[in-house]
Design an enzyme around this catalytic site. Sequence first.
Site, PDB file in Angstrom:
ATOM      1  N   ASP A   3     -10.977   1.675  -3.161  1.00 48.35           N
ATOM      2  CA  ASP A   3     -11.083   3.130  -2.964  1.00 48.35           C
ATOM      3  C   ASP A   3     -11.907   3.814  -4.056  1.00 48.35           C
ATOM      4  OD1 ASP A   3      -9.687   3.397  -0.573  1.00 48.35           O
ATOM      5  OD2 ASP A   3      -7.745   3.535  -1.568  1.00 48.35           O
ATOM      6  N   ASP A  40       0.839  -1.186   0.000  1.00 47.94           N
ATOM      7  CA  ASP A  40       0.000   0.000   0.000  1.00 47.94           C
ATOM      8  C   ASP A  40       0.883   1.249   0.000  1.00 47.94           C
ATOM      9  OD1 ASP A  40      -2.437   1.608   0.562  1.00 47.94           O
ATOM     10  OD2 ASP A  40      -1.473   1.868   2.520  1.00 47.94           O
ATOM     11  N   GLU A  86       1.493  -0.596  -5.171  1.00 49.66           N
ATOM     12  CA  GLU A  86       0.342   0.306  -5.323  1.00 49.66           C
ATOM     13  C   GLU A  86       0.904   1.688  -5.666  1.00 49.66           C
ATOM     14  OE1 GLU A  86      -1.681   3.399  -4.673  1.00 49.66           O
ATOM     15  OE2 GLU A  86      -1.612   2.836  -2.556  1.00 49.66           O
TER      16      GLU A  86
END
Length: 489
Positions: A391, A291, A339
Amino acid sequence: MRRSGVLLPVTSLPSRFGIGTFSKEAYAFVDFLKEAGQKLWQILPLGPTGYGDSPYQAFSTFAGNPYLIDLEELIENGWLTEEECENTDWGGSKSYVDYEKMYQGRFPLLRKAYHNSHIAENAEFIAFCEENDWWLSDYALFMAIKDSQGGASFLEWDAPLKLREPEAIRRCRHELSDEICFWQFLQYLFAKQWQALKAYANGKGISIIGDNPIYVALDSADTWSHPELFQLSEGCVPKAVAGVPPDAFSATGQLWGNPLYDWKYHKKTNYEWWMERFKTQFLLSDIVRIDHFRGLESYWEIPADSETALNGKWVDGPKDEFFEVLIKTFGEEPPIIAEDLGIITDDVRALRDKFGLPGMKILQFAFEDEDSNYLPYNQPYNCVCYTGTHDNDTTTGWYATASEKARDKVRRYMNTDASQVSWDFIRTCFGSPARFAIIPVQDLFCQGSDCRMNTPGKADGNWAYRMKKELLTSDVAKRLYDVTKLYGR
């Protein structure tokens, strides 16, 4: 090898007791993936969540979420009764998780199970605690003290506890010994049940894509037990906090509030704590998504007293050296996804490409610009193509609110009237050059914005989506299987 799969958080699985768990429904979902020809199951972080219920704000970077423990197994063990679980108020909805009801109902049941288990005498449990003592001892103590303090943040504890003065810690370990054992018991159950489910998925040819949040929560066992890892002043108060500047998700940026790392300290230790994190992640999953990958190249440093993320600045992260240590520890080509969304510079791309890490390409981002890097013909092989992520809005929801320019391009690019736009996106995603193709489960069912998982920058109402069991039909599996085979995945 070209592979495809589905993004579905464990909490979003159907189950009898209010939230997705490692129950028979999880095994049924693995069977569905197998029937649909999928090779990947992507999940969200598995850590124990706190205020806001975000899996990216966990009480520990090494512990698992007690909400995910399958209660039916505890019934089978004779530690709980069917009536006790059935008579608990789980909130009454099959479509979303009621986290307040979950907190109020689940922990009393887990405590009953603990007292009925006599687990302290179990040799397997004792071995688990010994093997994981390096993190479990501090985590269990942290949670036991937190409960004794009415759930207050450790920053609000009396100084001897907050600052881990040896005498105060010794006293708590003695006085709270049974409560400490309870929190160890939950981690034992979590690990045993998850490893069984993971082994079942692997046996069906399905790999798990896990998720490693780059930051830890301020109110966490990690911050409390190892303040030297972070940029903290005396009293464990952050000097600065994490977030990102304004982007497509938020005009004022995102103020996450996590403590920032003291990278000079981590360098001195050869990133030992980080390597332990990855060791844990590689046990929990087969592929690890990092992340906010860009934070390892440079990160947005925000003054701790800021109300928004606007006043931050970019500061260098550990860069190449971090990944050189990672490769030395775990070998060439570690199974990692970067990411790389948001504000990405040439330096971030160079770091990703130097170590051969696949980045992420989001189709929902592809249609506003004339020649977007997210369009399939611009995607390299070494990437992961998504219709959207946790998201994003669902694809159906995104299309309903997209500009007419973007909708027109979608219709022309996909040669469709967009009557089932999420399946148009699925076909386009699977037909892309990308090595991996992942779709959020909501897109399989053409679900709208009310089924969105998370809205960045929105403080509440996130992470609650649940998939209804009856949606996983053989017809959907066959449709997904046909698309998968058509595009050689």
